[in-house]
Design a protein around this motif. Structure first.
Motif, PDB file in Angstrom:
ATOM      1  N   UNK A 111       0.354  20.351 -31.535  1.00 24.11           N
ATOM      2  CA  UNK A 111      -0.195  19.659 -32.706  1.00 24.11           C
ATOM      3  C   UNK A 111       0.710  18.505 -33.122  1.00 24.11           C
ATOM      4  N   UNK A 112       2.003  18.746 -33.172  1.00 20.73           N
ATOM      5  CA  UNK A 112       2.947  17.713 -33.592  1.00 20.73           C
ATOM      6  C   UNK A 112       2.933  16.534 -32.620  1.00 20.73           C
ATOM      7  N   UNK A 118      -0.918  10.005 -32.325  1.00 21.99           N
ATOM      8  CA  UNK A 118      -2.213   9.500 -32.772  1.00 21.99           C
ATOM      9  C   UNK A 118      -3.336   9.763 -31.799  1.00 21.99           C
ATOM     10  N   UNK A 119      -3.224  10.845 -31.016  1.00 24.88           N
ATOM     11  CA  UNK A 119      -4.265  11.162 -30.034  1.00 24.88           C
ATOM     12  C   UNK A 119      -5.585  11.502 -30.714  1.00 24.88           C
ATOM     13  N   UNK A 120      -6.664  11.122 -30.054  1.00 22.59           N
ATOM     14  CA  UNK A 120      -8.008  11.476 -30.511  1.00 22.59           C
ATOM     15  C   UNK A 120      -8.728  12.186 -29.366  1.00 22.59           C
ATOM     16  N   UNK A 121      -9.815  12.852 -29.689  1.00 21.88           N
ATOM     17  CA  UNK A 121     -10.586  13.515 -28.638  1.00 21.88           C
ATOM     18  C   UNK A 121     -11.337  12.474 -27.825  1.00 21.88           C
ATOM     19  N   UNK A 122     -11.741  12.859 -26.628  1.00 24.43           N
ATOM     20  CA  UNK A 122     -12.476  11.956 -25.738  1.00 24.43           C
ATOM     21  C   UNK A 122     -13.981  12.116 -25.954  1.00 24.43           C
ATOM     22  N   UNK A 123     -14.406  12.002 -27.178  1.00 25.53           N
ATOM     23  CA  UNK A 123     -15.815  12.178 -27.515  1.00 25.53           C
ATOM     24  C   UNK A 123     -16.298  10.948 -28.280  1.00 25.53           C
ATOM     25  N   UNK A 128      -9.216  12.773 -34.752  1.00 26.31           N
ATOM     26  CA  UNK A 128      -7.822  13.003 -34.339  1.00 26.31           C
ATOM     27  C   UNK A 128      -7.658  14.419 -33.787  1.00 26.31           C
ATOM     28  N   UNK A 129      -6.859  14.542 -32.734  1.00 32.41           N
ATOM     29  CA  UNK A 129      -6.633  15.852 -32.140  1.00 32.41           C
ATOM     30  C   UNK A 129      -5.865  16.776 -33.075  1.00 32.41           C
TER      31      UNK A 129
END
Length: 169
Positions: A111-112, A118-123, A128-129
């Motif tokens: 999570x950290x 700043x990762x996001x899902x591939x959708x 944000x993840x």
């Protein structure tokens, strides 16, 4: 006081989980109507419902433990008043601590990392993840806190009356 606070948190998160399940049902019904009645499917229902389902599981687990609804096998140790039953209950909670502690540690690390990067899902919605990774460590912390309360209860209050009655049937 701490025991009551942890119990209250477990109750609140359990009820929040129930309301999230209600929301998921509403969203899916909405999607069915939009898709098959109006021929205008949504882009958000599937993803929001999946994210909420993950939160439901991890937020609800402390509630389930508090109400002693986890899977238990009492064939050998059916008498709740024996030291062996207390030791078995304690051992089960200690195993729970190992599992929840491991999930909390690694879940928090993932999570950290996702949050700081700043990762996001591939959708399509690309939330944000951190939203999808947080339930693992948050729920694990809640589970460990409630596990501590349950361990305290095993040695101070004994098993609840419901368990004693169920063991006699």
């Amino acid at each position: 006081m701490i025991v009551r606070a942890i119990d209250a948190i477990s109750e609140a998160t359990g009820k929040l989980s129930a309301w999230c399940l209600f929301a998921i049902g509403f969203f899916i019904t909405f999607e069915i109507v939009m898709r098959y009645v109006f021929n205008a499917p949504t882009v958000w229902v599937d993803e929001i419902s999946r994210v909420l389902q993950v939160w439901v599981v991890y937020l609800g687990v402390a509630y389930v433990l508090k109400h002693r609804e986890m899977v238990t096998i009492e064939i050998i140790l059916s008498n709740p008043d024996t030291i062996w039953r207390k030791l078995a209950e304690s051992f089960a909670i200690l195993v729970l601590f190992i599992f929840a502690g491991t999930a909390c540690y690694f879940g928090f690390q993932i999570w950290l990392k996702a949050t700081l990067a700043g990762h996001t899902t591939d959708t399509y919605l690309a939330p944000p993840k951190m939203i999808t990774h947080a339930p693992v460590w948050v729920g694990s912390v809640l589970l460990m806190l409630q596990g501590g309360v349950q361990l305290y209860r095993v040695w101070t209050e004994g098993l609840p009356e419901d368990d004693i009655l169920e063991g006699q049937h």
